[in-house]
Design an enzyme around this catalytic site. Structure first.
Site, mmCIF file in Angstrom:
data_model
loop_
_atom_site.group_PDB
_atom_site.id
_atom_site.type_symbol
_atom_site.label_atom_id
_atom_site.label_comp_id
_atom_site.label_asym_id
_atom_site.label_seq_id
_atom_site.Cartn_x
_atom_site.Cartn_y
_atom_site.Cartn_z
ATOM 1 N N ASP A 1 -7.726 4.315 4.595
ATOM 2 C CA ASP A 1 -6.377 5.432 4.414
ATOM 3 C C ASP A 1 -6.761 6.386 3.539
ATOM 4 O OD1 ASP A 1 -3.847 6.339 4.705
ATOM 5 O OD2 ASP A 1 -3.070 4.843 3.456
ATOM 6 N N ASP B 1 -10.181 2.529 -5.106
ATOM 7 C CA ASP B 1 -9.608 3.835 -5.213
ATOM 8 C C ASP B 1 -10.336 4.789 -6.021
ATOM 9 O OD1 ASP B 1 -6.857 5.292 -3.888
ATOM 10 O OD2 ASP B 1 -7.424 6.161 -5.813
ATOM 11 N N PHE C 1 -9.476 3.318 -0.250
ATOM 12 C CA PHE C 1 -8.283 4.467 -0.687
ATOM 13 C C PHE C 1 -7.011 3.702 -0.913
ATOM 14 C CE2 PHE C 1 -11.400 6.119 2.229
ATOM 15 C CZ PHE C 1 -12.103 6.980 1.456
ATOM 16 N N ARG D 1 1.459 -0.990 6.996
ATOM 17 C CA ARG D 1 1.253 -2.033 6.000
ATOM 18 C C ARG D 1 1.610 -3.364 6.564
ATOM 19 N NH1 ARG D 1 3.660 1.548 1.950
ATOM 20 N NH2 ARG D 1 2.001 2.774 1.121
ATOM 21 N N CYS E 1 -4.129 11.200 7.844
ATOM 22 C CA CYS E 1 -2.990 11.997 7.433
ATOM 23 C C CYS E 1 -3.367 13.352 7.579
ATOM 24 C CB CYS E 1 -2.363 11.389 6.191
ATOM 25 S SG CYS E 1 -3.435 11.722 4.927
HETATM 26 N N1 SAH Z 1 -3.399 3.405 1.259
HETATM 27 C C1 SAH Z 1 -2.335 3.754 0.240
HETATM 28 C C2 SAH Z 1 -2.381 5.387 0.121
HETATM 29 C C3 SAH Z 1 -3.785 6.175 0.002
HETATM 30 S S1 SAH Z 1 -3.718 7.864 -0.418
HETATM 31 C C4 SAH Z 1 -1.344 3.224 0.290
HETATM 32 O O1 SAH Z 1 -0.836 2.460 1.267
HETATM 33 O O2 SAH Z 1 -0.196 3.413 -0.701
HETATM 34 C C5 SAH Z 1 -5.230 8.292 -0.555
HETATM 35 C C6 SAH Z 1 -5.940 7.653 -1.723
HETATM 36 O O3 SAH Z 1 -7.142 8.333 -1.936
HETATM 37 C C7 SAH Z 1 -5.319 8.303 -3.116
HETATM 38 O O4 SAH Z 1 -4.966 7.176 -3.757
HETATM 39 C C8 SAH Z 1 -6.584 8.920 -3.549
HETATM 40 O O5 SAH Z 1 -6.648 8.582 -5.111
HETATM 41 C C9 SAH Z 1 -7.710 8.090 -2.928
HETATM 42 N N2 SAH Z 1 -9.066 9.108 -2.999
HETATM 43 C C10 SAH Z 1 -9.291 10.475 -2.599
HETATM 44 N N3 SAH Z 1 -10.476 10.567 -2.412
HETATM 45 C C11 SAH Z 1 -11.365 9.377 -2.549
HETATM 46 C C12 SAH Z 1 -12.569 8.960 -2.886
HETATM 47 N N4 SAH Z 1 -13.650 9.876 -2.362
HETATM 48 N N5 SAH Z 1 -12.721 7.771 -3.275
HETATM 49 C C13 SAH Z 1 -11.959 6.838 -3.495
HETATM 50 N N6 SAH Z 1 -10.615 7.255 -3.521
HETATM 51 C C14 SAH Z 1 -10.228 8.423 -3.094
#
Ligand code: SAH
Length: 406
Positions: free
Chosen positions: A310, A262, A239, A222, A350
């Site tokens: 992400d 998200d 995300f 980040r 991930c």
């Molecule tokens: N970038 C974040 C972590 C992301 S984890 C950080 O820095 O903390 C992945 C995320 O994707 C989760 O919050 C989950 O709610 C979201 N997610 C999963 N599938 C999704 C979709 N189809 N559209 C939007 N968000 C999604």
């Protein structure tokens, strides 16, 4: 192999390997699959200590057995003198904690992964630290059976305000083990707590949050990603969960505006509260499906200076790898289309089952298909409190590539 390794203790049950199956375990890989095992000699209960021996009766290592799991034995020590007792677990936990302390990650206000399973010689145990509270995840029956000892040792070593257990549904199928979320020691705070990371404050809900409440593995990515932003950038954080990349872009990257998306309502609300808490008013968040959102922006002809991708794990097995790679291709292709020439793409995976090379090949396909020059500026992994074990490369899962898109 040293001679003394052939001394086999008679009282500890033996797990004998089939011929030609021993090499990875002499090489310190910790997972013995059921398919490599000839027989178990002696009486065992699931979770018991066993000694792994070759087909020629040579001692290899000590581990814990679980006959309900394909990972039949998890190995913990290659020292024939070792005993997998409380003193042993304490030494392992001490070593893991000391390493984080020496990295400066263990202060009263921080979040950090204290124990990362195989990478800390503790297969099946993950412990995270959030401002004095500990959150345990157990993914093996052997570790679950030792939970009381682990809680006792962690209490002694860390004096935490609370220790809780985070259950995971998939473990029942994999290990024949039911793990329920519950408080193990101390008292949970009524309100979400606050952790500080990269000079930013985040709320972490120890009871309701996803996973263990906060994605600690992206801490350094980040901060580093923010460095690549041109000043005044228009940034999209896809995300975004509780806003980690977005808030760093606004605070450390001099972005003019950041929009985070998200699919989870609670995550978006937490992200909004985090922006307020850090007095960042050029950051907005929205609940939407990121696949649909990216497509809609492409259709609308929007442009951005930087985009973060992400997504969650797209596959848990090698069987669905092609589907996962297609999904990565899809979002990366759209993100590339949305970037103005010279824009920055921060793209993560991930999925442990997707290798670095495969992820790279997917990006190569994106560059070819979109006719854009994609130059990799950094190829990063998880923060160092999520180390990779050199003898268990499965412990590497996070890829974070920062690219310039010409
Ligand atoms: N970038 C974040 C972590 C992301 S984890 C950080 O820095 O903390 C992945 C995320 O994707 C989760 O919050 C989950 O709610 C979201 N997610 C999963 N599938 C999704 C979709 N189809 N559209 C939007 N968000 C999604």
């Amino acid at each position: 192999m040293p001679e003394e390794t052939s001394s086999v203790s008679s009282s500890i049950p033996k797990v004998k390997l089939r011929p030609r199956k021993a090499q990875p375990f002499f090489g310190r890989h910790p997972w013995v699959r059921d398919s490599g095992i000839e027989k178990v000699e002696g009486k065992v209960e699931d979770g018991d200590m066993v000694q792994l021996i070759s087909d020629k009766d040579r001692f290899i290592a000590y581990g814990l057995i679980n006959r309900n799991s394909h990972l039949r034995v998890r190995l913990y020590s290659w020292d024939p003198e070792a005993k997998l007792n409380d003193r042993f677990w304490k030494a392992r936990l001490e070593r893991a904690i000391l390493m984080r302390r020496e990295m400066g990650l263990l202060t009263e206000t921080t979040g950090c992964r204290l124990v990362y399973s195989e990478a800390d010689g503790l297969s099946g145990l993950i412990v995270e630290h959030f401002a004095g509270h500990l959150m345990i995840q157990v993914t093996s029956l052997g570790m679950h059976r030792r939970l009381d000892s682990i809680v006792k040792i962690l209490t002694e070593l860390m004096e935490p305000k609370s220790i809780s257990l985070r259950g995971e549904a998939g473990i029942l199928k994999l290990e024949g083990l039911e793990v329920e979320s519950r408080l193990l020691a101390g008292q949970l705070p009524e309100e979400p707590i606050t952790i500080v990371e990269n000079d930013l404050h985040y709320e972490v809900d120890l009871s309701e949050g996803q996973k263990t409440g906060f994605y600690l593995d992206q801490r350094d990515n980040r901060r580093v990603a923010a460095r690549y932003l041109p000043s005044g950038a228009k940034v999209l954080d896809m995300f975004c969960y509780s806003g980690g990349f977005a808030l760093n872009a606004a605070k450390h990257g001099q972005a003019a505006s950041v929009h985070g998306v998200d699919g989870s309502g609670p995550a978006v609300s937490a992200a909004q509260r985090n922006a307020q808490r850090n007095q960042l008013d050029n950051v907005s968040f929205e609940k939407a499906d990121c696949f649909d959102y990216l497509k809609a922006r492409v259709d609308a002809g929007d442009k951005y200076d930087a985009i973060v991708l992400d997504p969650p794990k797209f596959t848990k097995t090698r069987r669905t790898i092609d589907e996962a790679l297609r999904a990565y291709f899809h979002i990366n292709r759209h993100a590339t289309q949305l970037l103005r020439p010279g824009g920055i793409l921060v793209t993560c995976s991930c999925s442990g089952n997707v290798s670095r090379d495969e992820f790279m090949m997917m990006l190569l396909g994106v560059a070819q298909k979109s006719g854009r020059d994609l130059r990799l500026l950094e190829q990063r992994g998880a923060s160092p409190d999520h180390p990779v074990s050199a003898t268990c490369l499965e412990s590497e899962y996070l890829k974070c590539f920062i690219a310039s898109v010409g």
